[in-house]
Design an enzyme around this catalytic site. Structure first.
Site, mmCIF file in Angstrom:
data_model
loop_
_atom_site.group_PDB
_atom_site.id
_atom_site.type_symbol
_atom_site.label_atom_id
_atom_site.label_comp_id
_atom_site.label_asym_id
_atom_site.label_seq_id
_atom_site.Cartn_x
_atom_site.Cartn_y
_atom_site.Cartn_z
ATOM 1 N N GLY A 193 0.822 -1.207 0.000
ATOM 2 C CA GLY A 193 0.000 0.000 0.000
ATOM 3 C C GLY A 193 0.851 1.250 0.000
ATOM 4 N N GLY A 194 0.277 2.312 0.566
ATOM 5 C CA GLY A 194 0.973 3.590 0.615
ATOM 6 C C GLY A 194 2.291 3.494 1.355
ATOM 7 N N GLY A 428 24.526 15.406 -27.561
ATOM 8 C CA GLY A 428 23.979 15.872 -26.285
ATOM 9 C C GLY A 428 24.487 15.044 -25.124
ATOM 10 N N ALA A 429 24.758 13.768 -25.384
ATOM 11 C CA ALA A 429 25.219 12.892 -24.300
ATOM 12 C C ALA A 429 26.579 13.351 -23.787
ATOM 13 C CB ALA A 429 25.274 11.457 -24.774
#
Ligand code: HXC
Length: 538
Positions: A193-194, A428-429
């Site tokens: 769950g949370g 860009g890398a």
């Protein structure tokens, strides 16, 4: 002197009377402490047997493995829930299913909370949550790391919204302490769950194969909603989170190994963001030449090799602490030591997807860079990258957004940063992998470096397409342009001549050069403009 005055000063009682009363006191304290022992005797032997039959250790066995012997001090051992209804009034075990306290790991103070699955399945009610809140607050004020050992069934069903609110208090404190003290989550059972959001907010998450399961909605809910049949392990086991979702940073084979790894990680981290990471003498000479690097890395840029072996050769005694070893394997994120000082190493891994950057690699490296920056760990970036991975899956999956996370993390980092370009660094890398233009302090390159907007073939095809097509011998014209591009724009000293690489070094001197650079940067002081906080891409 009045009788009352005698009583106050006690003068008349010196001697036998005082000894008699002291005797009474001893007896009374012994009696009361015996009642305390009874109260905190712990879950039944049957519950302990059941925990062992599940293949899991008990909470106290775990704490014994985590802390230096005899150093753990428990707080709120006597705490019980005050809830009523659904039979809770008849069951009020001490601890309320969570053990909290502090102790020493390698002689340094560390705080911990640990769910006890034997009590209400380790589920979290109000008292349980308040104990965790208290220890989190103490860890933050004392400036010491916090380790959470998770083995619980989530919100205690019988306590309704107060249980949910208890989780809210944990999440708020996780965020408040983020970047202030190291927070480590160790999943040693269910984390449902949370509850799973607390580990996600912490710095490093450990899981154990066959023991740990983490999911927001369990198999029953999944089946009810989607019709999918799933085991707990298949839905949220260590393998899944270690290799597919990336929610687990480290996956271990058993609990003992896991807690040993937690201890090792703590030895590499500072206690808080006001301290530097601990320095340790490793005995590895700082100027050791790394001749093996010349055998490990092939000259042909298209041939792969194991970057992990390169890192092992460079760092002290080849010792690494790797995060996300099986997830986003095209980039490596490791903690290690150089001349005894802790460094974070980010490196492209040519063995996986040729080392190209993609969505997951960008996320993994961005988070690592952020963690290193938060805890004053200098960053060494080893570059051998063909570029960002092209394709619709990446574009539609949001590579722009995710790639920007890595860019943002580097640009925002004020710790010492040294880049080493081994072979290729394209497009860009190249920029993203901590180039000089985004603020690394020192950029070093091997003589085999190739830095350019794109490879020579691609560049010739774009820039000279018309010329090549019109040539009497297009292939010869293309070859000529490729050769020219290579010689003029990708030669090993092109970037150094333009100040974008600070030096071209002998690969065997990589370790010595890094040690010297980081020693020079040890007192680096860099600050960002005053602001509440930036707005990083998410
Ligand atoms: C109270 C619980 C409980 C719960 C289990 N128990 N879950 N008690 N609240 N949430 C109790 C059982 O009654 C049992 O008590 C003991 O714990 C052990 O549980 P078992 O089911 O016997 O163990 P096991 O078969 O190992 O299964 C463990 C389990 C399962 C997978 C965790 O119990 C389970 O699925 N529980 C529900 C999990 C869940 O849905 N939690 C809420 C998530 S929502 P006895 O007395 O018989 O020993 C959530 C919201 C957080 O957490 C929101 C934050 C924002």
């Amino acid at each position: 002197m009045t009788t009352a005055e005698h009583t106050i000063t006690g003068r008349e009682d010196d001697g036998d009377g005082a000894r008699r009363r002291a005797g009474d006191m001893r007896a009374r304290v012994a009696e009361l402490l015996a009642a305390r022992e009874e109260a905190v005797a712990g879950p039944s032997a049957r519950a302990t047997r059941a925990q062992h039959e599940r293949g899991r250790l008990t909470v106290r066995e775990r704490l014994d493995l985590l802390f230096d012997p005899g150093t753990f001090t428990e707080v709120e051992q006597l705490r019980r829930h005050q809830s009523t209804g659904f039979g809770l009034e008849d069951r009020r075990p001490a601890t309320d299913g969570v053990v909290t306290g502090w102790g020493e790991v390698g002689g340094r103070t560390v705080f911990a909370y640990a769910h006890d699955f034997r009590v209400f399945g380790g589920s979290l009610g109000r008292a349980h949550a308040e104990k965790i809140h208290k220890i989190m607050d103490l860890a933050e004020s004392a400036g010491a790391p916090l380790v959470g050992l998770s083995d619980g069934a989530g919100a205690r069903i019988q306590e309704g919204v107060t249980a949910l609110a208890g989780y809210g208090g944990i999440f708020r404190r996780n965020v408040r302490a983020s970047g202030v003290i190291p927070q480590i989550s160790v999943i040693l059972g269910p984390c449902a769950g949370g509850a799973a959001y607390s580990p996600a907010l912490t710095d490093v998450v450990f899981m154990v194969r066959g023991i740990s399961q983490m999911y927001v909605t369990g198999p029953d809910v999944v089946q009810a909603v989607t019709g999918e049949t799933m085991t707990h392990e298949g839905l949220g086991g260590a393998q899944v989170h270690g290799a597919v979702s990336g929610a687990a940073s480290v996956v271990c084979d058993d609990e003992a190994e896991c807690l040993q790894e937690v201890r090792y990680l703590l030895s590499l981290l500072p206690s808080n963001n006001r301290e530097l990471p601990p320095v340790a003498a490793t005995g590895d000479p700082p100027d050791r030449r790394c001749e093996a690097l010349l055998d490990l890395v092939p000259t042909e840029t298209g041939r792969s090799y194991d970057m992990r072996a390169v890192i092992e050769e460079v760092v002290d005694r080849g010792e690494l602490f790797e995060l996300h070893a099986s997830w986003a394997t095209n980039v490596l994120c490791v903690l290690a030591r150089l001349d005894g000082h802790v460094v974070g190493v980010v490196a492209n891994q040519p063995l996986s997807m040729a080392g190209a950057l993609d969505i997951h690699a960008s996320e993994k490296a961005a988070r690592f860079v952020q963690m290193c920056d938060a805890f004053s760990i200098p960053i060494v970036t080893l570059v051998d990258v063909p570029g960002f991975l092209p394709g619709t899956r990446q574009e539609h999956g949001g590579i722009i957004r995710h790639g920007a996370k890595l860019l943002y993390a580097y640009c925002d980092a004020t710790v010492p940063r040294v880049q080493v370009i081994l072979r290729k660094a394209y497009g860009g890398a190249y920029i993203v992998m901590d180039s000089r233009s985004i603020g690394c302090d020192l950029s070093l390159a091997w003589p085999t470096n190739e830095i350019a907007v794109m490879g020579a073939e691609g560049a010739a095809n774009v820039v000279f397409r018309r010329e090549i097509a019109a040539a009497p011998d297009p292939e010869a014209a293309r070859a000529q342009r490729v050769k020219q591009y290579r010689e003029e724009l990708i030669h090993p000293y092109y970037a150094a001549e333009r100040g974008l690489v600070d030096d071209v070094i002998d690969p065997a001197d990589t370790r010595a050069a890094l040690v010297r650079a980081l020693a020079m940067l040890r007192a680096k002081h860099a600050a960002l403009p005053s602001r509440k906080h930036g707005n990083p891409p998410t």
